[in-house]
Design an enzyme around this catalytic site. Structure first.
Site, mmCIF file in Angstrom:
data_model
loop_
_atom_site.group_PDB
_atom_site.id
_atom_site.type_symbol
_atom_site.label_atom_id
_atom_site.label_comp_id
_atom_site.label_asym_id
_atom_site.label_seq_id
_atom_site.Cartn_x
_atom_site.Cartn_y
_atom_site.Cartn_z
ATOM 1 N N LEU A 81 48.925 -17.017 -47.285
ATOM 2 C CA LEU A 81 49.632 -16.818 -46.027
ATOM 3 C C LEU A 81 49.111 -17.711 -44.904
ATOM 4 O O LEU A 81 49.450 -17.523 -43.738
ATOM 5 C CB LEU A 81 49.574 -15.344 -45.623
ATOM 6 C CG LEU A 81 50.152 -14.390 -46.675
ATOM 7 C CD1 LEU A 81 49.958 -12.944 -46.259
ATOM 8 C CD2 LEU A 81 51.616 -14.690 -46.951
ATOM 9 N N CYS A 82 48.302 -18.685 -45.264
ATOM 10 C CA CYS A 82 47.733 -19.620 -44.301
ATOM 11 C C CYS A 82 48.768 -20.700 -43.972
ATOM 12 O O CYS A 82 49.422 -21.225 -44.863
ATOM 13 C CB CYS A 82 46.492 -20.246 -44.938
ATOM 14 S SG CYS A 82 45.458 -21.180 -43.853
ATOM 15 N N HIS A 83 48.921 -21.008 -42.699
ATOM 16 C CA HIS A 83 49.853 -22.056 -42.282
ATOM 17 C C HIS A 83 49.280 -23.435 -42.605
ATOM 18 O O HIS A 83 48.082 -23.663 -42.424
ATOM 19 C CB HIS A 83 50.092 -21.996 -40.767
ATOM 20 C CG HIS A 83 50.839 -20.793 -40.330
ATOM 21 N ND1 HIS A 83 50.215 -19.601 -40.059
ATOM 22 C CD2 HIS A 83 52.161 -20.582 -40.141
ATOM 23 C CE1 HIS A 83 51.123 -18.708 -39.707
ATOM 24 N NE2 HIS A 83 52.314 -19.281 -39.742
ATOM 25 N N ASP A 102 27.905 -27.444 -58.115
ATOM 26 C CA ASP A 102 28.411 -28.154 -59.288
ATOM 27 C C ASP A 102 27.535 -29.340 -59.653
ATOM 28 O O ASP A 102 27.223 -29.565 -60.815
ATOM 29 C CB ASP A 102 29.849 -28.618 -59.036
ATOM 30 C CG ASP A 102 30.415 -29.386 -60.203
ATOM 31 O OD1 ASP A 102 30.352 -28.880 -61.354
ATOM 32 O OD2 ASP A 102 30.932 -30.501 -59.998
ATOM 33 N N MET A 113 40.308 -20.758 -41.027
ATOM 34 C CA MET A 113 40.355 -20.786 -42.489
ATOM 35 C C MET A 113 40.003 -22.172 -43.027
ATOM 36 O O MET A 113 39.325 -22.300 -44.045
ATOM 37 C CB MET A 113 41.732 -20.352 -43.002
ATOM 38 C CG MET A 113 42.067 -18.905 -42.672
ATOM 39 S SD MET A 113 40.803 -17.719 -43.205
ATOM 40 C CE MET A 113 40.795 -17.978 -44.958
ATOM 41 N N GLU A 114 40.438 -23.207 -42.339
ATOM 42 C CA GLU A 114 40.125 -24.574 -42.765
ATOM 43 C C GLU A 114 38.625 -24.837 -42.686
ATOM 44 O O GLU A 114 38.052 -25.445 -43.597
ATOM 45 C CB GLU A 114 40.912 -25.580 -41.926
ATOM 46 C CG GLU A 114 42.392 -25.629 -42.239
ATOM 47 C CD GLU A 114 43.210 -24.447 -41.706
ATOM 48 O OE1 GLU A 114 44.385 -24.342 -42.090
ATOM 49 O OE2 GLU A 114 42.683 -23.637 -40.910
#
Length: 165
Positions: A82-84, A135, A120-121
């Site tokens: 739901l992130c734009h 990793d 969020m980014e």
């Protein structure tokens, strides 16, 4: 369904009936927005020594993690349902090695001039940068710990400035 700083908290991605929805930002005015996230990657002394000496078999670890974090910020909306999608004007990733504790602090900064925030980014960039360190160092230490990924600061929009000190 608005939520101003004086309103009680709500989950903006749920409608009145409890169904998920993307927040409608069409009526919002663009504004300058910044978000800063941070996290920590802890590892064994052996893995840290290899990372610090850039002797890792997969190449230069921190520059690879930096590029991975930038790419992750740019693709955030593809992974968080739901992130734009938004135009990023800046993504910066810094690393702070701590020799005594065999750890790397990761700090990410994202900026945009858009209708919705970049929290969020910033958190996605931080997470993926930390995962990339894992990793690239896991051959030397499978017990690497990624922790404390969190938003430290945000500015812009109707909620203004927020600090997590």
């Amino acid at each position: 369904m608005s939520n101003t700083p004086t309103d009680p908290p709500i989950l903006s991605h749920l409608d009145e009936s409890g169904q998920v929805r993307m927040v409608d930002v069409s009526s919002k005015a663009p504004s300058q927005r910044t978000a800063i996230a941070e996290g920590l990657v802890r590892m064994s002394a052996t893995a840290y020594k290899l990372l610090s000496a850039q002797q890792n078999a997969k190449g230069e670890v921190l520059n690879t993690a930096r590029v991975a974090g930038v790419l992750a910020a740019k693709r955030c909306a593809e992974l968080i349902p739901l992130c734009h999608g938004l135009p990023l004007s800046f993504v910066g990733i810094e690393f702070f090695p701590d020799d005594a504790n065999h750890s790397i602090a990761v700090k990410t900064t994202c900026r945009t001039d858009y209708k919705t925030g970049v929290e969020m980014e910033a958190m996605m960039a931080c997470s993926v940068a930390a995962l990339t360190i894992y990793d690239m160092c896991k051959a030397a230490d499978k017990g690497i710990v990624i922790e404390h990924i969190r938003l430290r600061y945000k500015s812009g929009g109707k909620s203004g400035e927020w600090h997590n000190d």
